[in-house]
Design an enzyme around this catalytic site. Structure first.
Site, PDB file in Angstrom:
ATOM      1  N   HIS A  65      12.757  -2.364   0.595  1.00 50.29           N
ATOM      2  CA  HIS A  65      12.725  -0.920   0.360  1.00 50.29           C
ATOM      3  C   HIS A  65      13.838  -0.309   1.222  1.00 50.29           C
ATOM      4  O   HIS A  65      14.168  -0.853   2.279  1.00 50.29           O
ATOM      5  CB  HIS A  65      11.351  -0.405   0.811  1.00 50.29           C
TER       6      HIS A  65
ATOM      7  N   ASP B   4       7.524  -5.584   7.111  1.00 50.37           N
ATOM      8  CA  ASP B   4       7.196  -4.301   6.495  1.00 50.37           C
ATOM      9  C   ASP B   4       5.943  -4.507   5.637  1.00 50.37           C
ATOM     10  O   ASP B   4       5.998  -5.059   4.546  1.00 50.37           O
ATOM     11  CB  ASP B   4       8.389  -3.825   5.644  1.00 50.37           C
TER      12      ASP B   4
ATOM     13  N   GLN C 161       3.170  -2.286   1.619  1.00 55.40           N
ATOM     14  CA  GLN C 161       2.485  -2.589   0.358  1.00 55.40           C
ATOM     15  C   GLN C 161       1.400  -3.649   0.508  1.00 55.40           C
ATOM     16  O   GLN C 161       0.514  -3.743  -0.342  1.00 55.40           O
ATOM     17  CB  GLN C 161       3.498  -3.047  -0.702  1.00 55.40           C
TER      18      GLN C 161
ATOM     19  N   LYS D 183      -0.865   4.892   1.867  1.00 59.72           N
ATOM     20  CA  LYS D 183      -0.929   3.858   0.827  1.00 59.72           C
ATOM     21  C   LYS D 183      -2.231   3.073   0.907  1.00 59.72           C
ATOM     22  O   LYS D 183      -2.434   2.098   0.189  1.00 59.72           O
ATOM     23  CB  LYS D 183       0.262   2.901   0.962  1.00 59.72           C
TER      24      LYS D 183
ATOM     25  N   CYS E 102      13.269   3.292  -4.654  1.00 64.98           N
ATOM     26  CA  CYS E 102      13.857   3.179  -3.300  1.00 64.98           C
ATOM     27  C   CYS E 102      14.218   1.740  -2.988  1.00 64.98           C
ATOM     28  O   CYS E 102      14.024   1.269  -1.834  1.00 64.98           O
ATOM     29  CB  CYS E 102      12.927   3.748  -2.230  1.00 64.98           C
TER      30      CYS E 102
END
Ligand code: C6P
Length: 399
Positions: free
Chosen positions: A118, A193, A196, A219, A357
């Site tokens: 991302h 990261d 998600q 999220k 993104c």
């Protein structure tokens, strides 16, 4: 377990039709308990934290700091001081880029990221590379949407590997444990990261052995404006503060400043009190359902959606990784994804279209945009059927 009743917005109808929300990778819907906790803070004990000695300020401080303990166990950090509240994944990564990257990287060092990052885990490293003279390198993505021989790109010059855990475009789950163990062999630090993955999978940062892990509250059914940076204590201790002012100081004179201890050294200014408290409620809600149940439901929706969407005429699905989460990007030949999304919106079906993104990744796949449907614990297979009918209707209009 009927949890749909917990979400006010997915129970709304528009022109008598239900809202079909298939954009949870962008942000999830919020259960009423999370909304209530925000309202309770503002209406019952709204006060600044770590400052006031009156009772509502003390309650606000206690509630805020209690969430740090909940996050500590949620991701199995070793110590609560390793949990830093930020406003989201983007800020968490930028914090590491400024406070660790600018301090420790120099010309000749290599920062290794992947082609599927991302922008939030790409741009900060481009900026750090420019600032420090370090070289930014990419692990390539193959046609299936998997990392191609990731270990091959880690060498003695690698000082940092920053890798997305689950792709927000392809759904690919990356083998972060293997990458981390190889990176540590050459003395490199690793940032994962988890924006998600955290909503869908049990996370154990000690087991993973990452140096940094980042995620966003919004999220995972929490409010916007709150995220987490996990960092190993010894690594965080070596870093300088990111922002100055507020709770991050110990003492200030006209010409000197000493810093507070962890984690407050990295929490400048009045923090996002309500949002942190809301995140605590989202974690409680997730724990009540159970991450294993959430994961299994995601698997079911993913399999069903993959099967149904792949039957659409002239469809291309991007990414066919063995290990993947419930997010699916696709295009239909001859139809612009923005037109598709607009026609779906007329049927109150919400999907995301665009570059998500992740422009370098889309470029790699030879496209500039795609449609993306993403699913969470409150979605149903019936909603996927409605999506398919909606797509068929849109295609018949657009062709
Ligand atoms: N992806 C999406 O629709 P923030 O905005 O800071 O909460 O999260 C940024 C971010 C970082 N990493 C990954 C893997 C992400 O998916 C996101 C956010 C959203 O895909 C908005 S672009």
């Amino acid at each position: 377990m009927d949890i749909r009743k917990d979400f006010p917005l997915i129970n709304q109808t528009f022109d008598g039709k239900p809202l079909v929300y298939l954009d949870s990778a962008a942000t999830t819907q919020k259960p009423q308990v999370v909304i209530d906790v925000l309202s309770e803070y503002y209406s019952e004990y709204n006060a600044n934290i770590h400052r006031g000695i009156y009772h509502i300020a003390e309650k606000a401080t206690l509630e805020f700091e209690a969430v740090r303990d909940r996050v500590t166990s949620f991701i199995n950090a070793e110590d609560r001081t390793e949990i830093i509240f930020t406003k989201g994944t983007t800020e968490s990564i930028n914090l590491v880029a400024y406070s660790w990257g600018r301090k420790f990287l120099k010309s000749g060092d290599e920062i290794l990221i992947t082609e599927m990052e991302h922008h939030s885990n790409n741009v900060p490293w481009q900026l750090v590379a420019k600032f420090t003279g370090a070289t930014l390198k990419y692990i390539p993505v193959n046609e299936d949407g998997e990392l191609e021989n990731p270990l091959q790109y880690i060498n003695k010059n690698t000082k940092l590997v920053a890798v997305i855990h689950q792709s927000n475009v392809l759904g690919t789950l990356n083998p972060v444990e293997t990458i981390i163990s190889r990176a540590h062999e050459v003395g490199a630090k690793v940032l994962v990261d988890g924006a998600q993955s955290t909503p869908h999978l049990p996370i154990d940062v000690q087991d993973m052995d990452c140096d940094f892990f980042t995620f966003s509250g919004h999220k995972m059914m929490g409010p916007t404006g709150v995220g987490v940076l996990y960092g190993k204590q010894e690594v965080l201790n070596e870093m300088d503060p990111f922002l100055g002012g507020g709770e991050m100081i110990k003492d200030v004179s006209m010409d000197a400043v000493s810093f507070n201890e962890l984690p407050w050294k990295f929490e400048a200014g009045t923090p996002n009190i309500a949002q942190v408290i809301g995140l605590g409620s989202a974690i409680d809600y997730i724990n009540k359902i159970g991450l294993n149940t959430i994961y299994q439901h995601g698997e079911l929706l993913k399999e069903y959606a993959l099967e149904r969407i792949s039957q659409i005429d002239n469809v291309t699905i991007y990414g066919h990784a063995q290990d993947r989460g419930p997010v699916l990007s696709f295009n239909i030949e001859g139809i612009h994804p923005h037109d598709l999304a607009q026609l779906l919106d007329q049927q109150h079906i919400c999907i995301r279209v665009g570059h998500h993104c992740a422009q370098p990744l889309l470029t790699k796949f030879g496209i500039t945009s795609s449609a993306r449907a993403s699913f969470y614990v409150y979605n149903t297979t019936e909603e996927i059927d409605i999506l398919i009918q909606g797509i068929e209707k849109a295609v018949s209009i657009l062709k």
